[in-house]
Design a protein around this motif. Structure first.
Motif, PDB file in Angstrom:
ATOM      1  N   ASN A 155       0.547  -1.091  -0.162  1.00  0.00           N
ATOM      2  CA  ASN A 155       0.257  -0.037   0.203  1.00  0.00           C
ATOM      3  C   ASN A 155       0.478   1.162   0.169  1.00  0.00           C
ATOM      4  O   ASN A 155       0.427   2.634  -0.743  1.00  0.00           O
ATOM      5  N   ARG A 156       1.859   1.081   0.816  1.00  0.00           N
ATOM      6  CA  ARG A 156       2.220   2.472   0.759  1.00  0.00           C
ATOM      7  C   ARG A 156       3.668   2.537  -0.735  1.00  0.00           C
ATOM      8  O   ARG A 156       4.000   4.028  -1.037  1.00  0.00           O
ATOM      9  N   VAL A 157       4.064   1.340  -1.328  1.00  0.00           N
ATOM     10  CA  VAL A 157       4.046   1.712  -2.678  1.00  0.00           C
ATOM     11  C   VAL A 157       3.590   2.160  -3.787  1.00  0.00           C
ATOM     12  O   VAL A 157       3.118   3.274  -4.495  1.00  0.00           O
ATOM     13  N   GLN A 158       1.844   2.138  -3.005  1.00  0.00           N
ATOM     14  CA  GLN A 158       1.128   2.543  -4.069  1.00  0.00           C
ATOM     15  C   GLN A 158       1.259   4.504  -4.115  1.00  0.00           C
ATOM     16  O   GLN A 158       0.780   5.056  -5.473  1.00  0.00           O
ATOM     17  N   GLU A 159       1.243   4.696  -2.768  1.00  0.00           N
ATOM     18  CA  GLU A 159       1.792   6.290  -2.664  1.00  0.00           C
ATOM     19  C   GLU A 159       3.420   6.595  -3.177  1.00  0.00           C
ATOM     20  O   GLU A 159       3.030   7.545  -3.195  1.00  0.00           O
ATOM     21  N   LEU A 160       3.988   6.036  -3.240  1.00  0.00           N
ATOM     22  CA  LEU A 160       5.239   6.661  -3.653  1.00  0.00           C
ATOM     23  C   LEU A 160       4.760   6.643  -5.247  1.00  0.00           C
ATOM     24  O   LEU A 160       6.212   7.390  -5.175  1.00  0.00           O
ATOM     25  N   TYR A 161       4.191   5.935  -5.547  1.00  0.00           N
ATOM     26  CA  TYR A 161       4.871   6.009  -7.320  1.00  0.00           C
ATOM     27  C   TYR A 161       2.689   6.439  -7.888  1.00  0.00           C
ATOM     28  O   TYR A 161       2.866   4.729  -8.817  1.00  0.00           O
ATOM     29  N   PRO A 162       2.224   7.296  -7.763  1.00  0.00           N
ATOM     30  CA  PRO A 162       0.771   7.384  -7.510  1.00  0.00           C
ATOM     31  C   PRO A 162       1.114   7.413  -9.049  1.00  0.00           C
ATOM     32  O   PRO A 162      -0.299   7.072  -9.650  1.00  0.00           O
ATOM     33  N   LEU A 163       1.574   8.137 -10.263  1.00  0.00           N
ATOM     34  CA  LEU A 163       1.592   8.230 -11.476  1.00  0.00           C
ATOM     35  C   LEU A 163       2.371   7.029 -12.531  1.00  0.00           C
ATOM     36  O   LEU A 163       2.226   7.135 -13.380  1.00  0.00           O
ATOM     37  N   ASP A 164       2.562   6.506 -11.383  1.00  0.00           N
ATOM     38  CA  ASP A 164       3.933   5.677 -12.390  1.00  0.00           C
ATOM     39  C   ASP A 164       3.418   4.079 -12.575  1.00  0.00           C
ATOM     40  O   ASP A 164       3.989   3.701 -11.269  1.00  0.00           O
ATOM     41  N   PRO A 165       2.057   3.501 -12.999  1.00  0.00           N
ATOM     42  CA  PRO A 165       2.095   1.704 -12.451  1.00  0.00           C
ATOM     43  C   PRO A 165       3.127   0.956 -12.741  1.00  0.00           C
ATOM     44  O   PRO A 165       3.055  -0.139 -12.336  1.00  0.00           O
ATOM     45  N   ALA A 166       4.304   1.200 -14.118  1.00  0.00           N
ATOM     46  CA  ALA A 166       5.244   0.156 -14.391  1.00  0.00           C
ATOM     47  C   ALA A 166       6.097  -0.107 -13.101  1.00  0.00           C
ATOM     48  O   ALA A 166       6.556  -1.069 -12.950  1.00  0.00           O
ATOM     49  N   PHE A 206      -3.969  -2.277  -5.577  1.00  0.00           N
ATOM     50  CA  PHE A 206      -2.837  -2.667  -6.604  1.00  0.00           C
ATOM     51  C   PHE A 206      -3.508  -1.808  -8.461  1.00  0.00           C
ATOM     52  O   PHE A 206      -4.535  -1.949  -8.851  1.00  0.00           O
ATOM     53  N   VAL A 207      -2.133  -0.849  -8.548  1.00  0.00           N
ATOM     54  CA  VAL A 207      -2.530  -0.037  -9.670  1.00  0.00           C
ATOM     55  C   VAL A 207      -3.792   1.213  -9.547  1.00  0.00           C
ATOM     56  O   VAL A 207      -5.315   0.742 -10.906  1.00  0.00           O
ATOM     57  N   ASP A 208      -4.660   1.155  -8.676  1.00  0.00           N
ATOM     58  CA  ASP A 208      -5.449   1.800  -8.334  1.00  0.00           C
ATOM     59  C   ASP A 208      -6.506   0.530  -8.175  1.00  0.00           C
ATOM     60  O   ASP A 208      -8.219   1.570  -9.343  1.00  0.00           O
ATOM     61  N   LYS A 209      -6.529  -0.142  -8.158  1.00  0.00           N
ATOM     62  CA  LYS A 209      -7.961  -0.807  -8.855  1.00  0.00           C
ATOM     63  C   LYS A 209      -8.090  -1.350  -6.968  1.00  0.00           C
ATOM     64  O   LYS A 209      -7.420  -2.256  -5.423  1.00  0.00           O
ATOM     65  N   GLU A 210      -8.828  -1.547  -6.435  1.00  0.00           N
ATOM     66  CA  GLU A 210      -9.041  -2.927  -5.206  1.00  0.00           C
ATOM     67  C   GLU A 210      -8.575  -4.091  -5.113  1.00  0.00           C
ATOM     68  O   GLU A 210      -9.246  -4.919  -6.201  1.00  0.00           O
ATOM     69  N   ALA A 211      -7.729  -5.074  -4.423  1.00  0.00           N
ATOM     70  CA  ALA A 211      -7.361  -5.718  -4.768  1.00  0.00           C
ATOM     71  C   ALA A 211      -7.328  -7.370  -3.165  1.00  0.00           C
ATOM     72  O   ALA A 211      -7.439  -6.435  -2.136  1.00  0.00           O
ATOM     73  N   TYR A 212      -6.094  -8.381  -3.133  1.00  0.00           N
ATOM     74  CA  TYR A 212      -6.462  -8.972  -2.018  1.00  0.00           C
ATOM     75  C   TYR A 212      -5.033  -9.442  -2.344  1.00  0.00           C
ATOM     76  O   TYR A 212      -5.238 -10.528  -2.964  1.00  0.00           O
ATOM     77  N   LEU A 213      -4.113  -9.682  -1.378  1.00  0.00           N
ATOM     78  CA  LEU A 213      -3.057 -10.646  -1.478  1.00  0.00           C
ATOM     79  C   LEU A 213      -2.882 -11.658  -0.662  1.00  0.00           C
ATOM     80  O   LEU A 213      -3.509 -11.778   0.365  1.00  0.00           O
ATOM     81  N   ILE A 214      -2.576 -12.747  -0.460  1.00  0.00           N
ATOM     82  CA  ILE A 214      -3.460 -13.864  -0.827  1.00  0.00           C
ATOM     83  C   ILE A 214      -1.272 -14.429  -0.512  1.00  0.00           C
ATOM     84  O   ILE A 214      -0.961 -14.766  -1.176  1.00  0.00           O
TER      85      ILE A 214
END
Length: 500
Positions: free
Chosen positions: A76-87, A165-173
């Motif tokens: 979740n923190r990675v999403q905040e670090l790269y908000p505009l860089d999906p790659a 994950f990539v601005d989508k709701e997901a689950y880590l299994i």
């Protein structure tokens, strides 16, 4: 170094031996440690022999849950670090999933991120690509979390946490086999605690029993002493506070015994004083009354008889007066109620003058005086009038008890930082017991207490009191019929030192 170490150990041992508090603390610590060691050994033996074993995976399950939860937070923190860089997001999360898989024990767990339909969006290196049924997976997760100890070792443990994950709701299994631990079915904790308490109390009681028994012994011995048996003594054990207490009890009993004995002696001397004073006063008084009665009744036939009766009565009156004066003077001196008129006096001149005055009286008694005075002048800070009384008493005593004819020796010399006067005469040998009592009040070598030969019995006692007031000493010796009296007085400081 070795010597210093040995000295340090000896010093520590001495300190422990002298401190009851330290001994009790060390005893407590030793009993605590010994009881704990015995408890551990006994519990281990009981568990090895009687406890059953089972495999527990609950701890491993919790470890996998914590790791998955932590990894979800990092994603979740990675999403905040790269908000505009999906790659960059995918690359970082891929690395996190791979690192997370490698960090698990023996790579037994895999990580996948799935969307709300269960499709795999990204996975670790060894994770499955198959989609999952989230409803069945959530039910399975809940069932496994309710298990606390046992888990079917053939089935994998699954846990999941929501992530972005990539601005989508997901689950880590996380899927894997949890770490196993072998546990014992029976625990002996309560038995071990009871065993610890029993061993500790037993050891502490046995080690401290010697001290408690000694305290009881001191109590019993003190009770014996309190019943009046002051000659009884307590055994001293050790150098600690109890040993000091035993020494103090013995010292107290000794002091009380000495004090009571002193009081008894004082009572005995008081009774003797009353008896002696009564006797010595009654004897001349009886003679005075007797001769005056003869005169009063007119029994004297001639004037010569009247004068003889008056002469005898007058002589007895003077004797009575001297006795009363001696008694009064001794009482003042013994109670230190007298003030000394001290001055620096040459003892050589004082002794020489007194000896010259007594030469005629000595010659009249067939005695020859031989004087040997110190060539060095010995100055003493004294009351001349009082000290003359001492020397006169000694000379009169020598005249009364010397064999006639004989020689009386008088010596003055320096000794032990003071002036020592010796008066030596020949007479009847005196026993040691009598020598020790010569300076007691009313004591006479003549047990018949004849005042004609022995005086009032206060002369030597008065002399001792005067010498004591001057800070000196007086004593007597007897050897083969030679009686020697000694008077030691401290020499006065030189005038220059006194002024300084």
């Amino acid at each position: 170094m070795r010597r210093r170490l040995v000295g340090l150990i000896k010093n520590l041992v001495k300190r422990v031996q002298r401190s009851l508090r330290t001994q009790l603390i060390l005893t407590f610590v030793f009993c605590l440690a010994f009881a704990a060691a015995i408890e551990i050994v006994i519990i281990q033996l009981l568990e090895d022999k009687f406890a059953s074993r089972y495999v527990e995976t609950y701890t491993g399950m919790k470890e996998m849950e914590h790791q998955t939860q932590h990894l979800a937070g990092v994603i979740n923190r990675v999403q905040e670090l790269y908000p505009l860089d999906p790659a960059s997001q995918k690359s970082e999360i891929q690395n996190l999933l791979n690192d997370g898989e490698r960090d698990t024990l023996a790579n037994t767990a895999t990580f996948r991120i799935v969307d709300e339909k269960g499709e795999v969006m990204i996975r670790s290196e060894n994770a499955s690509r198959e989609s999952v049924n989230l409803s069945d997976l959530l039910r399975r997760v809940m069932e496994q979390r309710n298990q606390t100890q046992f888990l079917d070792q053939t089935s994998a443990f699954v846990t999941l946490y929501p992530v972005e994950f990539v601005d989508k709701e997901a689950y880590l299994i996380c899927t894997g086999i949890p770490r196993e631990e072998v546990q014992q079915g029976e625990k002996f904790t309560e038995a071990g605690a009871l065993l610890f308490v029993v061993i500790f109390l037993f050891l502490f009681y046995q080690i401290t029993k010697r001290k408690t028994d000694y305290i009881e012994e001191l109590s019993r011995e003190l009770k014996v002493i309190s019943q009046g048996k002051l000659g009884h003594r307590v055994r001293k054990r050790g150098e600690d506070e109890l040993g000091i207490l035993a020494h103090s009890i013995n010292q107290m009993a000794e002091d009380l015994e000495a004090k009571i004995e002193e009081e008894r002696k004082a009572e005995r001397l008081k009774n003797e004083l009353i008896s002696n004073v009564s006797h010595d006063l009654r004897t001349p008084l009886t003679s005075i009354i007797g001769y005056l009665r003869l005169l009063h009744e007119g029994r004297a036939k001639t004037s010569e008889e009247q004068r003889e009766y008056l002469r005898i009565a007058f002589g007895k009156s003077e004797q009575l007066q001297r006795l009363v004066e001696d008694l009064f003077e001794y009482t003042k001196l013994s109670h230190h109620d007298v003030r000394l008129a001290k001055q620096i006096v040459s003892l050589n001149e004082l002794v020489g003058q007194i000896s010259e005055e007594y030469v005629p009286l000595l010659e009249e008694s067939e005695l020859q005086l031989v004087s040997k005075l110190s060539e060095r002048e010995l100055s003493v800070d004294l009351d001349p009038e009082k000290m003359v009384r001492v020397f006169e008493n000694l000379l009169i005593n020598a005249i009364k008890y010397s064999h006639k004819p004989s020689v009386v020796e008088l010596c003055l010399q320096e000794q032990d930082g003071g002036a020592l006067l010796l008066l030596r005469n020949r007479g009847d040998d005196i026993a040691q017991e009598q020598l020790e009592r010569l300076f007691e009040r009313f004591y006479r070598l003549d047990q018949s207490r004849s005042t004609d030969s022995g005086g009032s019995g206060l002369g030597l006692a008065i002399s001792k009191s005067i010498v004591d007031l001057h800070g000196g000493k007086v004593w007597a010796t007897s050897n083969a019929g030679v009686i020697t009296f000694y008077v030691w007085l401290p020499v006065a400081e030189p005038q220059a030192e006194r002024q300084l």
